[in-house]
Design a protein around this motif. Structure first.
Motif, mmCIF file in Angstrom:
data_model
loop_
_atom_site.group_PDB
_atom_site.id
_atom_site.type_symbol
_atom_site.label_atom_id
_atom_site.label_comp_id
_atom_site.label_asym_id
_atom_site.label_seq_id
_atom_site.Cartn_x
_atom_site.Cartn_y
_atom_site.Cartn_z
ATOM 1 N N GLY A 1 -10.819 -5.812 -8.029
ATOM 2 C CA GLY A 1 -11.850 -4.789 -7.970
ATOM 3 C C GLY A 1 -11.865 -4.040 -6.655
ATOM 4 N N GLN A 2 -10.738 -4.070 -5.931
ATOM 5 C CA GLN A 2 -10.663 -3.424 -4.610
ATOM 6 C C GLN A 2 -9.675 -2.273 -4.637
ATOM 7 O OE1 GLN A 2 -10.001 -6.191 -1.422
ATOM 8 N NE2 GLN A 2 -10.069 -4.635 0.180
ATOM 9 N N CYS A 3 -9.975 -1.244 -3.890
ATOM 10 C CA CYS A 3 -9.072 -0.109 -3.761
ATOM 11 C C CYS A 3 -7.808 -0.531 -3.036
ATOM 12 C CB CYS A 3 -9.736 1.025 -2.989
ATOM 13 S SG CYS A 3 -11.155 1.740 -3.835
ATOM 14 N N VAL A 4 -6.704 0.048 -3.460
ATOM 15 C CA VAL A 4 -5.412 -0.274 -2.844
ATOM 16 C C VAL A 4 -4.722 1.018 -2.437
ATOM 17 C CG1 VAL A 4 -5.131 -2.407 -4.173
ATOM 18 C CG2 VAL A 4 -4.220 -0.269 -5.057
ATOM 19 N N TYR A 5 -3.726 0.908 -1.565
ATOM 20 C CA TYR A 5 -2.922 2.070 -1.170
ATOM 21 C C TYR A 5 -1.458 1.681 -1.273
ATOM 22 C CZ TYR A 5 -1.349 0.061 3.222
ATOM 23 O OH TYR A 5 -0.735 -0.739 4.150
ATOM 24 N N GLU A 6 -0.614 2.674 -1.388
ATOM 25 C CA GLU A 6 0.829 2.435 -1.445
ATOM 26 C C GLU A 6 1.556 3.613 -0.827
ATOM 27 O OE1 GLU A 6 4.343 1.952 -4.814
ATOM 28 O OE2 GLU A 6 2.274 1.393 -5.283
ATOM 29 N N ARG A 7 2.514 3.298 0.031
ATOM 30 C CA ARG A 7 3.325 4.351 0.659
ATOM 31 C C ARG A 7 4.792 3.990 0.471
ATOM 32 N NH1 ARG A 7 0.507 7.572 3.976
ATOM 33 N NH2 ARG A 7 2.254 8.091 5.314
ATOM 34 N N GLN A 8 5.550 4.978 0.056
ATOM 35 C CA GLN A 8 6.970 4.745 -0.183
ATOM 36 C C GLN A 8 7.771 5.887 0.418
ATOM 37 O OE1 GLN A 8 7.999 4.050 -4.246
ATOM 38 N NE2 GLN A 8 10.206 4.161 -3.889
ATOM 39 N N TYR A 9 8.884 5.542 1.052
ATOM 40 C CA TYR A 9 9.716 6.532 1.718
ATOM 41 C C TYR A 9 11.110 6.538 1.106
ATOM 42 C CZ TYR A 9 5.851 5.682 4.836
ATOM 43 O OH TYR A 9 4.593 5.502 5.330
ATOM 44 N N ALA A 10 11.766 7.663 1.211
ATOM 45 C CA ALA A 10 13.034 7.852 0.507
ATOM 46 C C ALA A 10 14.094 6.847 0.914
ATOM 47 C CB ALA A 10 13.553 9.277 0.725
ATOM 48 N N GLU A 11 14.034 6.360 2.133
ATOM 49 C CA GLU A 11 15.041 5.382 2.560
ATOM 50 C C GLU A 11 14.656 3.970 2.120
ATOM 51 O OE1 GLU A 11 11.928 4.401 4.915
ATOM 52 O OE2 GLU A 11 12.682 6.420 4.513
ATOM 53 N N MET A 12 13.613 3.892 1.276
ATOM 54 C CA MET A 12 13.202 2.666 0.587
ATOM 55 C C MET A 12 12.328 1.747 1.425
ATOM 56 S SD MET A 12 14.317 3.411 -2.252
ATOM 57 C CE MET A 12 13.731 1.954 -3.130
ATOM 58 N N SER A 13 11.851 2.155 2.562
ATOM 59 C CA SER A 13 10.843 1.344 3.259
ATOM 60 C C SER A 13 9.493 1.628 2.620
ATOM 61 C CB SER A 13 10.805 1.653 4.752
ATOM 62 O OG SER A 13 10.311 2.955 4.965
ATOM 63 N N THR A 14 8.663 0.619 2.549
ATOM 64 C CA THR A 14 7.376 0.768 1.875
ATOM 65 C C THR A 14 6.278 0.040 2.625
ATOM 66 O OG1 THR A 14 7.693 -1.208 0.513
ATOM 67 C CG2 THR A 14 8.504 0.878 -0.390
ATOM 68 N N SER A 15 5.046 0.463 2.379
ATOM 69 C CA SER A 15 3.863 -0.231 2.862
ATOM 70 C C SER A 15 2.818 -0.171 1.763
ATOM 71 C CB SER A 15 3.321 0.417 4.140
ATOM 72 O OG SER A 15 2.057 -0.139 4.488
ATOM 73 N N SER A 16 2.221 -1.298 1.449
ATOM 74 C CA SER A 16 1.176 -1.310 0.436
ATOM 75 C C SER A 16 0.168 -2.395 0.778
ATOM 76 C CB SER A 16 1.761 -1.546 -0.961
ATOM 77 O OG SER A 16 2.410 -2.803 -1.028
ATOM 78 N N GLY A 17 -1.032 -2.234 0.279
ATOM 79 C CA GLY A 17 -2.077 -3.206 0.553
ATOM 80 C C GLY A 17 -3.407 -2.731 0.035
ATOM 81 N N VAL A 18 -4.466 -3.273 0.574
ATOM 82 C CA VAL A 18 -5.817 -2.916 0.151
ATOM 83 C C VAL A 18 -6.469 -2.031 1.200
ATOM 84 C CG1 VAL A 18 -6.064 -5.047 -1.165
ATOM 85 C CG2 VAL A 18 -6.808 -4.983 1.226
#
Length: 626
Positions: free
Chosen positions: A147-164
């Motif tokens: 029930g919590q908002c999440v975020y996701e970031r993805q970059y073309a060179e395939m590095s990513t960051s995701s979480g709440v």
């Protein structure tokens, strides 16, 4: 050369979808280069400060209203600039990459099992009495289970960051006028690629967007819709940042910035002049795709093909007397020249001036340090720090362009200002300005539980004495050249820090290519068992801000890590090691004189009954680069 990177941002709590562009340096987590030429590190070298003077009236008029004044720290190994934020109650410290091309601020969360080892511990929401998760709502991408908002970031060179997404008090340090403010930020549960391996804890997003730290502070009405960055030069690193409005110096140069033109901070560049002569280009060459973008996270500058060819040819035409040499990495065709000398202040006598002309007719004059980087293998050699942007028609201007330049991002009036100055001195002027509130008034605004200590000893009680300081120093000189002079270097360090040479000890020495990573320790003076907190802070700050002056024969240096050992953690044996050693030595001499025959017999018995020790100690490994 550089290829466009597409950055997908799904900010749960706020629906955001932003296109990213080429970032061709490891200077932020977004700058993971994909293409035939990986970005190189922003060279930050130690030379005497810029002697250019500015009127005192300008320097005293800079501060205007309540704002957050913060130091910037450069990282030579990774090529980015960081600042320090504290999140929660009590505050937890984080070193975040300053990125105008990113709109989200995020740090690793304590629940993250897929996060790398960074500079500071992960954020622990359970330890903050003011933390609140951002619960799902109509305008939020939601994790249905939590029930919590999440975020996701993805970059073309395939590095990513995701979480709440969480909300908590964010503090800006006790040198700031701005009180701690509640803000939404990302608490990472997974990161990959260079985001995982970088030393910095996370990203401070200064771009535009609902999650941007700037937008949140402006929406609260606590600062003006403006911020400023000032990066150090080729000679002196570090710098300053101000969140909020400042009064521009009278001779600041402005360029129009169209917020509708692209999701990034752009300027209306029309011409580039080399040695006073305009490049033969159609002005529209600088208006392709995202236009001309200012990005604090990118290390170098990248031009469309036609502009790059014209610029390169014009520079080489002016440098016909120099010898062209291969770049520091034989895998890449860098354009480098030798014979210029190591004194940065003298470069303008041999390299041509470059001017960037805006549509309003104003121009930003670039010094050689704004388009060159030092050759890491040849003394007195320099290479072009402006490259071809491949198939991407965007003009991308990174940190090299604004070395020793105060850049004011005036979002309220849709313009960006430039003022040539010495950024290491600018911080002092902002700090000691007559309009700066005194320390008592400033910290009095911050509740005691939220007031972090001043850099660099964040989080330590001010009265805690220090038993030992260790620091890792990256020196721009090869192992073979430095090794015979290591004692001499220790003496220079001691002299500049005004301490006894006997306090400076070499712990480890690791060659890194043509550089050397040295681990040092500074012990208390012989007449004392501890180093005062103030002295320790001064020592670390002098290194971090490149105020330790070393002879040019030792090359440049960079503080890449430090640690302190409180006196309480040092045992009586460590504090009195000399007395212990002498006692043992005298005892052994007496024992040898009285029982010589016993030792001989014991030695023979050991030969008759040999044994192998269990779990024998392994020699300590050399310090590895961070």
């Amino acid at each position: 050369m550089a290829r466009a990177l597409i950055e997908l941002v799904i900010a749960v709590g706020f629906i955001t979808s932003v296109l990213s562009l080429t970032q061709s340096s490891p200077s932020t987590s977004l700058l993971l280069y994909e293409g035939p030429r990986p970005a190189m590190l922003l060279p930050l070298f130690h030379t005497p400060p810029n002697t250019t003077s500015r009127s005192s009236s300008n320097s005293r008029r800079l501060l205007q209203r309540s704002n957050a004044r913060m130091r910037l720290y450069d990282d030579l190994l990774h090529g980015y600039y960081t600042t320090l934020l504290w999140i929660g109650t009590p505050p937890q410290r984080f070193a975040l990459i300053v990125d105008t091309g990113s709109s989200v601020t995020y740090v690793p969360c304590s629940t993250c099992e897929d996060c790398g080892r960074h500079q500071d511990p992960k954020f622990q929401p359970d330890l903050s009495s003011t933390y609140q998760p951002v619960k799902c709502s109509l305008d939020c991408n939601c994790n249905s289970e939590s029930g919590q908002c999440v975020y996701e970031r993805q970059y073309a060179e395939m590095s990513t960051s995701s979480g709440v997404l969480g909300e908590d008090l964010i503090s800006f340090g006790d040198l700031s006028e701005l009180e701690p403010q509640r803000a939404v930020f990302g608490c990472e549960n997974m990161e990959t690629g260079d985001l995982y391996s970088q030393r910095a804890d996370g990203i401070m997003g200064l771009g535009s967007g609902d999650l941007s730290i700037m937008d949140q502070l402006v929406d609260k009405g606590v600062i003006n819709d403006s911020f400023s960055l000032c990066y150090g030069g080729m000679g002196v690193g570090g710098g300053a940042m101000v969140l909020g409005g400042i009064s521009p110096p009278t001779d600041m140069v402005f360029a129009h910035s169209n917020p509708v033109r692209s999701p990034y901070y752009n300027i209306d560049l029309k011409e580039i002049h080399v040695a006073g002569k305009p490049l033969p280009l159609n002005p529209n060459v600088f208006d392709g795709k995202h236009g001309t973008v200012m990005d604090s996270g990118t290390t170098y500058a990248y031009l469309p093909e036609a502009a790059f060819v014209a610029f390169k040819d014009a520079i080489m035409k002016e440098l016909h007397s120099f010898q062209k040499i291969r770049g520091p990495d034989p895998n890449y065709n860098d354009i480098c020249f030798s014979g210029a000398g190591s004194d940065v202040s003298e470069l303008s006598k041999t390299f041509p001036a470059v001017d960037m002309v805006f549509s309003n007719g104003q121009k930003l004059s670039l010094s050689p340090e704004n388009y060159l980087f030092r050759h890491s293998k040849v003394n007195g050699a320099y290479c072009l720090g402006i490259f071809h942007n491949g198939n991407d028609p965007t003009t991308l201007l990174g940190g090299i362009i604004v070395r020793n330049t105060l850049v004011m991002y005036d979002r309220q009036h849709s313009k960006i200002g430039f003022w040539k100055t010495n950024c290491s001195e600018l911080w002092e002027r902002l700090h000691i300005s007559g309009e700066t509130p005194n320390r008592e008034n400033s910290t009095a605004k911050i509740p005691p539980t939220l007031a972090p200590a001043e850099a660099p000893l964040y989080g330590l009680p001010r009265e805690l004495p220090i038993g030992k300081i260790t620091f890792n120093l990256l020196v721009n000189i090869s192992y073979s050249n430095l090794q015979p002079h290591i004692t001499e270097l220790a003496k220079f360090i001691a002299d500049d820090l005004d301490i006894n040479p006997s306090q400076v000890h070499l712990l480890n020495f690791t060659p890194i290519g043509n550089d050397s990573l040295i681990r040092w320790a500074i012990f208390p003076p012989g007449s004392s068992h501890y180093i005062s907190n103030a002295t320790a802070a001064s020592i670390i700050a002098r290194f971090a801000e490149h105020r330790v002056r070393l002879p040019g024969t030792f090359g440049s240096y960079q503080l890449v890590g430090w640690n302190i050992e409180p006196l309480a953690e040092r045992t009586w044996w460590q504090q009195n090691h000399l007395v212990v050693f002498l006692t043992i030595f005298v005892t052994l001499i007496i024992g040898l004189s009285a029982s010589g025959m016993w030792f001989i017999w014991r030695h023979r018995q050991q030969k008759l009954n040999p044994y192998k020790p269990v779990n024998a100690a392994v020699p300590e490994q050399e310090l590895q680069p961070i």
